[in-house]
Design a protein around this motif. Structure first.
Motif, PDB file in Angstrom:
ATOM      1  N   PHE A   1       0.859  -1.184   0.000  1.00  0.00           N
ATOM      2  CA  PHE A   1       0.000   0.000   0.000  1.00  0.00           C
ATOM      3  C   PHE A   1       0.895   1.232   0.000  1.00  0.00           C
ATOM      4  O   PHE A   1       1.852   1.309   0.779  1.00  0.00           O
ATOM      5  CB  PHE A   1      -0.910   0.003   1.233  1.00  0.00           C
ATOM      6  N   TYR A   2       0.598   2.204  -0.889  1.00  0.00           N
ATOM      7  CA  TYR A   2       1.458   3.374  -1.050  1.00  0.00           C
ATOM      8  C   TYR A   2       0.665   4.679  -0.906  1.00  0.00           C
ATOM      9  O   TYR A   2      -0.499   4.759  -1.297  1.00  0.00           O
ATOM     10  CB  TYR A   2       2.104   3.392  -2.444  1.00  0.00           C
ATOM     11  N   LYS A   3       1.335   5.702  -0.390  1.00  0.00           N
ATOM     12  CA  LYS A   3       0.856   7.074  -0.425  1.00  0.00           C
ATOM     13  C   LYS A   3       1.551   7.767  -1.585  1.00  0.00           C
ATOM     14  O   LYS A   3       2.775   7.671  -1.741  1.00  0.00           O
ATOM     15  CB  LYS A   3       1.176   7.787   0.887  1.00  0.00           C
TER      16      LYS A   3
ATOM     17  N   ASN B   1       6.007  11.371  -9.759  1.00  0.00           N
ATOM     18  CA  ASN B   1       5.266  10.805  -8.635  1.00  0.00           C
ATOM     19  C   ASN B   1       6.176   9.925  -7.791  1.00  0.00           C
ATOM     20  O   ASN B   1       6.952   9.119  -8.325  1.00  0.00           O
ATOM     21  CB  ASN B   1       4.084   9.960  -9.121  1.00  0.00           C
ATOM     22  N   LEU B   2       6.061  10.075  -6.487  1.00  0.00           N
ATOM     23  CA  LEU B   2       6.731   9.196  -5.536  1.00  0.00           C
ATOM     24  C   LEU B   2       5.678   8.356  -4.830  1.00  0.00           C
ATOM     25  O   LEU B   2       4.643   8.876  -4.399  1.00  0.00           O
ATOM     26  CB  LEU B   2       7.522  10.002  -4.502  1.00  0.00           C
ATOM     27  N   TYR B   3       5.952   7.041  -4.690  1.00  0.00           N
ATOM     28  CA  TYR B   3       5.052   6.128  -4.007  1.00  0.00           C
ATOM     29  C   TYR B   3       5.778   5.618  -2.765  1.00  0.00           C
ATOM     30  O   TYR B   3       6.764   4.878  -2.868  1.00  0.00           O
ATOM     31  CB  TYR B   3       4.672   4.959  -4.920  1.00  0.00           C
ATOM     32  N   LEU B   4       5.315   6.035  -1.598  1.00  0.00           N
ATOM     33  CA  LEU B   4       5.961   5.678  -0.337  1.00  0.00           C
ATOM     34  C   LEU B   4       5.044   4.761   0.457  1.00  0.00           C
ATOM     35  O   LEU B   4       3.884   5.096   0.706  1.00  0.00           O
ATOM     36  CB  LEU B   4       6.263   6.943   0.474  1.00  0.00           C
ATOM     37  N   GLY B   5       5.568   3.609   0.859  1.00  0.00           N
ATOM     38  CA  GLY B   5       4.725   2.687   1.615  1.00  0.00           C
ATOM     39  C   GLY B   5       5.422   1.389   1.940  1.00  0.00           C
ATOM     40  O   GLY B   5       6.622   1.335   2.180  1.00  0.00           O
ATOM     41  N   GLY B   6       4.668   0.326   1.921  1.00  0.00           N
ATOM     42  CA  GLY B   6       5.185  -0.993   2.259  1.00  0.00           C
ATOM     43  C   GLY B   6       4.042  -1.959   2.421  1.00  0.00           C
ATOM     44  O   GLY B   6       2.897  -1.675   2.045  1.00  0.00           O
TER      45      GLY B   6
ATOM     46  N   GLN C   1       7.760  -5.397   4.777  1.00  0.00           N
ATOM     47  CA  GLN C   1       8.722  -4.771   3.889  1.00  0.00           C
ATOM     48  C   GLN C   1       8.386  -3.288   3.731  1.00  0.00           C
ATOM     49  O   GLN C   1       7.241  -2.872   3.879  1.00  0.00           O
ATOM     50  CB  GLN C   1       8.769  -5.449   2.527  1.00  0.00           C
ATOM     51  N   VAL C   2       9.422  -2.498   3.443  1.00  0.00           N
ATOM     52  CA  VAL C   2       9.276  -1.075   3.145  1.00  0.00           C
ATOM     53  C   VAL C   2       9.547  -0.903   1.656  1.00  0.00           C
ATOM     54  O   VAL C   2      10.501  -1.488   1.113  1.00  0.00           O
ATOM     55  CB  VAL C   2      10.266  -0.229   3.969  1.00  0.00           C
ATOM     56  N   SER C   3       8.708  -0.120   0.986  1.00  0.00           N
ATOM     57  CA  SER C   3       8.805   0.002  -0.460  1.00  0.00           C
ATOM     58  C   SER C   3       8.749   1.467  -0.894  1.00  0.00           C
ATOM     59  O   SER C   3       7.968   2.260  -0.366  1.00  0.00           O
ATOM     60  CB  SER C   3       7.667  -0.781  -1.126  1.00  0.00           C
TER      61      SER C   3
END
Length: 313
Positions: A140-142, A151-156, A185-187
């Motif tokens: 799941f990303y913000k 675009n940056l997708y930050l999540g895990g 995991q961190v993604s």
């Protein structure tokens, strides 16, 4: 484990979903459609993976103290796979949900093995046990947009890694050793459209998974039997990262081509591993040997280039 059958079912279900959604869409009377507030994407890759398994990297460390073993030139360790990624993106709330799956199996991996002991130096072609590895991810990303077209997708999320070693039981469909592991995991993903219809993508995942070991005592040969004291309490750990870089080309409003490179580097190790092996030779009943099955941790690597095709709906 029929990999192609699994993907045929996966693809069929998504094609049915695409058709139903497209059939239900209506074009406004003025002939223009409203800007979409969300999207689904199905991405299929044709990837040639080069798999360097733990069985190969750790073989030289499971040796007699009086004998040195060196492994070289791993062969028959490449496999063509079709990893699948399904995602949902919401533009209003700026989030993305994603799931992915792949499975790789090596039937006959082998390498040169050079042995050095008191008897001298010898070289042979060694065939490792058939093995397999599968991975499932749910993330799941913000979504953050620092500048236009970036675009940056930050999540895990969660990663599941399963590892099989078949030993002498390949024809029976049973495993000698099996690990079922899962963990967090961190993604981070980055997507930048540098010119019209072309987008550069970069992603990095850092993960840690842990799970139970299931073990079946092998029969080394028709002349040798091996007994162990069991595997109760033994667990397996994967820790590592996955990185991917790709170039995306939009040739249709809802279709993309992808060209890229992917690598999964993981360090595998045993936890609470205290196994003793008792070997009994039928030709020499008086000869019984006892060895410690302990081994140190080592790495596994999957890497390769891919071509991909994605559909948006």
């Amino acid at each position: 484990m029929d990999l192609f059958q699994k993907y045929n079912i996966f693809i069929l279900l998504n094609l049915i979903l695409i058709s139903s959604l497209q059939g239900s869409e209506e074009t406004p009377k003025n002939g223009t459609s409203e800007k979409k507030k969300q999207k689904f994407e199905l991405l299929l890759k044709r990837q040639t993976y080069s798999f360097i398994p733990y069985n190969f990297t750790s073989y030289s460390e499971k040796t007699d103290p009086n004998e040195s073993i060196e492994t070289r030139h791993l062969q028959q360790n490449q496999k063509v796979l079709v990893p699948a990624v399904f995602s949902y993106e919401n533009y209003e709330k700026n989030y993305r949900a994603e799931i992915s799956y792949y499975e790789v199996e090596l039937v006959n991996p082998n390498s040169n093995v050079i042995r050095s002991n008191s008897s001298g130096l010898s070289a042979e072609r060694f065939y490792y046990s058939p093995l397999a590895r599968s991975e499932f991810e749910a993330n799941f990303y913000k979504i953050i947009s620092p500048i236009q077209n970036w675009n940056l997708y930050l999540g895990g999320g969660l990663r599941n890694i399963n590892k099989y070693t078949y030993g002498k039981y390949m024809l029976d469909g049973a495993f000698q050793e099996y690990f079922y592991t899962y963990g967090p995991q961190v993604s981070i993903q980055s997507s930048y459209q540098f010119i019209e219809n072309f987008t550069a993508n970069l992603s990095v995942d850092v993960f840690y998974t842990e799970g139970t070991r299931f073990f079946r005592t092998p029969m080394i040969s028709t002349d040798t039997l091996v007994f162990t004291n069991g595997s109760a309490g033994t667990r397996g750990i994967f820790r590592g990262y996955e990185s991917e870089i790709s170039l995306q080309y939009k040739f249709h409003e809802n279709m993309r081509f992808h060209l890229g490179y992917n690598q999964i580097y993981s360090y595998f190790s045993y936890l609470h591993f205290d196994q003793l092996n008792l070997s009994y030779h039928l030709s020499s009943p008086s000869y019984i040997s006892i060895s410690n099955g302990s081994r140190s941790g080592n790495y596994e690597i999957l890497r390769g280039f891919f071509l991909g095709f994605s559909v948006f709906f």
